[in-house]
Motif scaffolding. Structure first.
Motif, short mmCIF file in Angstrom:
data_model
loop_
_atom_site.label_atom_id
_atom_site.label_comp_id
_atom_site.label_asym_id
_atom_site.label_seq_id
_atom_site.Cartn_x
_atom_site.Cartn_y
_atom_site.Cartn_z
N LYS A 103 25.82 20.43 35.13
CA LYS A 103 24.56 20.44 36.21
C LYS A 103 24.79 19.42 37.36
O LYS A 103 24.36 19.62 38.36
N LEU A 104 25.23 18.17 37.06
CA LEU A 104 25.13 17.37 37.56
C LEU A 104 26.60 17.35 38.66
O LEU A 104 27.06 16.54 39.47
N GLY A 105 27.44 18.49 38.20
CA GLY A 105 28.69 18.57 39.13
C GLY A 105 29.73 17.78 38.47
O GLY A 105 30.91 17.78 39.31
N LEU A 106 29.54 17.27 37.18
CA LEU A 106 30.67 16.41 36.78
C LEU A 106 31.37 17.09 35.70
O LEU A 106 32.12 16.42 34.94
N GLY A 107 31.28 18.30 35.35
CA GLY A 107 31.95 19.02 34.52
C GLY A 107 33.32 19.25 34.63
O GLY A 107 33.74 19.29 35.95
N GLY A 108 34.18 19.56 33.65
CA GLY A 108 35.58 19.89 33.84
C GLY A 108 36.27 20.12 32.60
O GLY A 108 35.58 20.03 31.50
N PRO A 109 37.48 20.31 32.61
CA PRO A 109 38.35 20.55 31.47
C PRO A 109 38.42 19.24 30.59
O PRO A 109 38.19 18.06 31.23
#
Length: 300
Positions: A182-188
C-alpha cells in the motif's frame, strides 16, 4: 456430526466453525483460552481447556490445525522449540486422548504444509513426490505428519493437509504484505522466480469439508490451487489489485542478513499441484490468482 477442532480460533479454524455451524454440526474447540471460543468462533461453539472435559461424549471427527505461526518471528532456538511443541507435542497429547477413548472418531484431519517438500525448485510436486530439501520447515512438517499418522494404529483414518499460502482478508500472510504494498514498496523477494502455491480461503474450507465427507479419503493432499505462480508474478498481481506499483525487490542477501534461517522460507518455494484432490473430483472455485485477489480486494 460432533467435530472436535484444535486451532479452531485460527484463520482456517474460525471459518470452519462458521461453515459447519451453519450446517447444523456440533463443534467443540480445544483451546488455551476456552472462555473466548464462543466470541471468536460463534455462540454455538463450545470451548474446552482440557480434552478430558469431553468425557466419553462421542466425537465423530477431529480436525487438528493447532500450531504457532511459522513466519511471524525469527527462528531462534526458543522459537523453534515453540513451533515444534505447538504441533508435534500437541498432536502427541491428542493421540494419548484418542487411545483412551472407548469410541474413537472415524477420521483425523491433521494440518501440514507444502513446506513438507522443502525448496522444490522447478520440480512439479504431487503428493507422491519425496521431500527435496532437509530444512527446518520440512523437518517440522514431516514430524507433524508422522505423529498424526500414528492414529491409524488406533483404527482412525488419517488425512494430512499440505496447505499452501492461504489468501484471506482476515489475516494470514497477506496481512503481512499489505502495508509495504500500500506504501508502494512491494515487490518480488530475491530473484522472484520461486514458486508460490496459493489457495483462496473459500477453497480451503470447501476442500476440508469435501475430504471430511469422503469415506475413502486418507493420506496426504496438497491443499493449494492447481495454478501456482512465481513470486514475481504474485507481487505484480497483488500490486495491480491494490493499484500500487510492485517493483521494489527485496534482495536475497538482505533477507538472509535480516531473517537468518527464516529467509529460506521466503526465498524457496514449491510448485505444488493438488493431484489427489483433482483426481477425487474436487472443483476449485478460484484457479486464477487475479480473480482470487479481486474477490478479496474490497476487504484488504
Amino acid at each position: 456430526m460432533h467435530i472436535l477442532l484444535t486451532g479452531g480460533t485460527g484463520l482456517i479454524g474460525r471459518q470452519l466453525c462458521r461453515h459447519w455451524s451453519s450446517q447444523g454440526h456440533r463443534l467443540t474447540v480445544w483451546s488455551r483460552q476456552p472462555a473466548k471460543v464462543a466470541k471468536i468462533c460463534g455462540a454455538q461453539v463450545r470451548g474446552i481447556g482440557r480434552l478430558e472435559d469431553i468425557g466419553q461424549e462421542p466425537v465423530d471427527a477431529v480436525i487438528n490445525l493447532a500450531g504457532a505461526p511459522i513466519a511471524d518471528r525469527l527462528w531462534t532456538h526458543k522459537r523453534k522449540g515453540l513451533l515444534w511443541s505447538s504441533r508435534i507435542t500437541l498432536t502427541e497429547t491428542l493421540l494419548t486422548w484418542l487411545e483412551s477413548r472407548d469410541h474413537k472418531p472415524q477420521v483425523l484431519i491433521s494440518g501440514s504444509a507444502v513446506g513438507w517438500y522443502g525448496d522444490g525448485g522447478e520440480r512439479e510436486l504431487t503428493e507422491d513426490s519425496p521431500p527435496v530439501v532437509d530444512d527446518f520447515a520440512s523437518q517440522l512438517s514431516i514430524a507433524w505428519e508422522e505423529t498424526a499418522q500414528r492414529a491409524e494404529a488406533l483404527g482412525v483414518r488419517v488425512i494430512l493437509l499440505r496447505t499452501g499460502l492461504v489468501l484471506s482478508a482476515e489475516g494470514g500472510f497477506l496481512s503481512r504484505l499489505l502495508l509495504a504494498f500500500k506504501l508502494g514498496l512491494g515487490g518480488p523477494m530475491g530473484n522472484g522466480r520461486q514458486w508460490m502455491p496459493w489457495i483462496h480461503i473459500k477453497d480451503q474450507i470447501a476442500l476440508i469439508d469435501f475430504l471430511l465427507h469422503r469415506n475413502e479419503a486418507a493420506g496426504p493432499y496438497n491443499a493449494c490451487a492447481p495454478t501456482p505462480v512465481r513470486n514475481r508474478e504474485f507481487a505484480k498481481t497483488l500490486g495491480s489489485v491494490l493499484h500500487r506499483p510492485a517493483f521494489m525487490p527485496m534482495p536475497a542477501f538482505a533477507l538472509k542478513v535480516g531473517l537468518g534461517e527464516l529467509s529460506l522460507l521466503l526465498l524457496g518455494g514449491q510448485r505444488a499441484i493438488p493431484a489427489r484432490l483433482l483426481a477425487a473430483g474436487f472443483t476449485f472455485q478460484f484457479t486464477d490468482l487475479r480473480a482470487a485477489l479481486d474477490d478479496l480486494s474490497s476487504r484488504l
